[in-house]
Design an enzyme around this catalytic site. Sequence first.
Site, PDB file in Angstrom:
ATOM      1  N   HIS A 178      62.368 -38.136  -4.704  1.00 18.76           N
ATOM      2  CA  HIS A 178      61.207 -37.234  -4.640  1.00 18.76           C
ATOM      3  C   HIS A 178      61.581 -35.822  -5.098  1.00 18.76           C
ATOM      4  O   HIS A 178      62.678 -35.360  -4.821  1.00 18.76           O
ATOM      5  CB  HIS A 178      60.680 -37.157  -3.206  1.00 18.76           C
ATOM      6  CG  HIS A 178      60.130 -38.457  -2.698  1.00 18.76           C
ATOM      7  ND1 HIS A 178      60.775 -39.208  -1.755  1.00 18.76           N
ATOM      8  CD2 HIS A 178      59.010 -39.138  -3.016  1.00 18.76           C
ATOM      9  CE1 HIS A 178      60.065 -40.301  -1.502  1.00 18.76           C
ATOM     10  NE2 HIS A 178      58.996 -40.287  -2.255  1.00 18.76           N
ATOM     11  N   THR A 209      55.034 -34.352  -7.664  1.00 22.36           N
ATOM     12  CA  THR A 209      55.661 -33.127  -8.194  1.00 22.36           C
ATOM     13  C   THR A 209      55.074 -32.668  -9.541  1.00 22.36           C
ATOM     14  O   THR A 209      54.829 -31.472  -9.732  1.00 22.36           O
ATOM     15  CB  THR A 209      57.186 -33.358  -8.312  1.00 22.36           C
ATOM     16  OG1 THR A 209      57.670 -33.630  -6.994  1.00 22.36           O
ATOM     17  CG2 THR A 209      57.910 -32.153  -8.869  1.00 22.36           C
ATOM     18  N   HIS A 239      58.380 -44.897  -6.281  1.00 26.22           N
ATOM     19  CA  HIS A 239      58.194 -43.535  -5.746  1.00 26.22           C
ATOM     20  C   HIS A 239      59.019 -42.563  -6.580  1.00 26.22           C
ATOM     21  O   HIS A 239      59.868 -42.960  -7.379  1.00 26.22           O
ATOM     22  CB  HIS A 239      58.659 -43.491  -4.289  1.00 26.22           C
ATOM     23  CG  HIS A 239      57.673 -44.098  -3.343  1.00 26.22           C
ATOM     24  ND1 HIS A 239      57.017 -43.367  -2.381  1.00 26.22           N
ATOM     25  CD2 HIS A 239      57.227 -45.368  -3.215  1.00 26.22           C
ATOM     26  CE1 HIS A 239      56.210 -44.173  -1.704  1.00 26.22           C
ATOM     27  NE2 HIS A 239      56.327 -45.402  -2.192  1.00 26.22           N
ATOM     28  N   ASP A 280      50.521 -42.033   2.455  1.00 30.98           N
ATOM     29  CA  ASP A 280      51.829 -42.076   1.796  1.00 30.98           C
ATOM     30  C   ASP A 280      52.923 -41.828   2.852  1.00 30.98           C
ATOM     31  O   ASP A 280      52.827 -40.869   3.627  1.00 30.98           O
ATOM     32  CB  ASP A 280      51.836 -40.964   0.736  1.00 30.98           C
ATOM     33  CG  ASP A 280      52.999 -41.049  -0.221  1.00 30.98           C
ATOM     34  OD1 ASP A 280      53.538 -42.160  -0.406  1.00 30.98           O
ATOM     35  OD2 ASP A 280      53.350 -39.995  -0.803  1.00 30.98           O
TER      36      ASP A 280
HETATM   37  P1  13P Z   1      57.300 -37.178  -6.879  1.00 29.66           P
HETATM   38  O1  13P Z   1      56.847 -35.949  -6.152  1.00 29.66           O
HETATM   39  O2  13P Z   1      58.739 -37.144  -7.199  1.00 29.66           O
HETATM   40  O3  13P Z   1      56.415 -37.508  -8.004  1.00 29.66           O
HETATM   41  O4  13P Z   1      57.169 -38.402  -5.826  1.00 29.66           O
HETATM   42  C1  13P Z   1      55.913 -38.754  -5.343  1.00 29.66           C
HETATM   43  C2  13P Z   1      56.010 -39.843  -4.339  1.00 29.66           C
HETATM   44  O5  13P Z   1      56.822 -40.731  -4.419  1.00 29.66           O
HETATM   45  C3  13P Z   1      55.054 -39.814  -3.244  1.00 29.66           C
HETATM   46  O6  13P Z   1      55.280 -40.824  -2.326  1.00 29.66           O
HETATM   47  O1  G3H Z   2      56.370 -38.280  -0.356  1.00 28.65           O
HETATM   48  C1  G3H Z   2      56.354 -37.581  -1.321  1.00 28.65           C
HETATM   49  C2  G3H Z   2      55.736 -36.286  -1.398  1.00 28.65           C
HETATM   50  O2  G3H Z   2      55.910 -35.756  -2.684  1.00 28.65           O
HETATM   51  C3  G3H Z   2      56.214 -35.342  -0.316  1.00 28.65           C
HETATM   52  O3  G3H Z   2      55.205 -34.466  -0.154  1.00 28.65           O
HETATM   53  O4  G3H Z   2      55.961 -32.297   0.797  1.00 28.65           O
HETATM   54  O5  G3H Z   2      53.594 -33.016   0.832  1.00 28.65           O
HETATM   55  O6  G3H Z   2      55.194 -34.137   2.361  1.00 28.65           O
HETATM   56  P1  G3H Z   2      55.017 -33.398   1.050  1.00 28.65           P
HETATM   57 ZN    ZN Z   3      57.275 -41.378  -2.013  1.00 24.21          ZN
END
Ligand code: 13P
Ligand code: G3H
Ligand code: ZN
Length: 284
Positions: free
Chosen positions: A180, A233, A208, A82
Amino acid sequence: MSLVPVAELLLQAQKGKYAVGAFNCNNMEIVQAIVTAAEAEQSPVIVQASQGAIKYAGIEYISALTRLAAEKASVPVALHLDHGTSFAQVMQCVHSGFTSVMIDGSKHRLEDNIALTNKVIEAVRPLGISVEAELGKIGGTEDDISVSERDSLFTDPGEAERFMQETDVDSLAVAIGTAHGQYKGTPKLDFDRLAKIKERVAVPLVLHGSSGVPDEAVREAIRLGICKVNIDTNIREAFVLAARQVLEANPKEIDPRKMLGPARDRAIHIIREKIRVFGSSGKA
Ligand code: 13P
Ligand code: G3H
Ligand code: ZN
């Protein structure tokens, strides 16, 4: 089953008009929760590792845990990087068994994003690995920017068309109003923009920052071409809330399993709910 590439799952989703959930993992319990939920729903699923997950658990642990979970599962499981930051990180993940990567060149100029994406595609396509790119800037809810500033960061449909003419990417993450992390209010998605992008882009689109987006809005986004929905999240919230409740009820508890077991169960529950919203139950 062995791990499968994401592209395969998304093309089926595009045909079937549903989306595959891409759930972020950080530890064994979350990997187990993702795959257990997918099995319970008989759904394909994507396990993905963020930059934070890689720092915390390491590429090799994430890969080994997910490979094992996939081998024991009867549903297709893909392992995806990701927001990959560099060519080197992409190659490290591929060598460690990931079946899909995102190369996030969204902070670069369009030409540089295209060049970086193409460099990754050239290297990994012959290995059967799928590639996701990002156009527009998705950012975080903590980024202190105004609504009009945010709007200017959204994916431009014309640029998306050019991006697709100049790369052969498998899927494209678009910025249409999500962010995010935890939202302060209710996010408002720019569906008109999504429809315009969809007219110009044939490959599956990726949403996302989908935690906290109302179910109805997610369904509408799927109707308009979103085939992969990223959730992190909402899993963190469920996991930590369950663990906190155990500790609040039993402040003297010292057995981590008494806390992590319920946390894993709560994560399974929320992931199953998301899978149902995405319409991928029974599609394995
Ligand atoms: P959320 O944490 O807002 O669900 O986003 C997840 C995400 O886009 C990971 O790439
Ligand atoms: O990219 C989206 C993630 O929710 C960010 O996660 O804090 O583990 O890098 P992270
Ligand atoms: Zn993302």
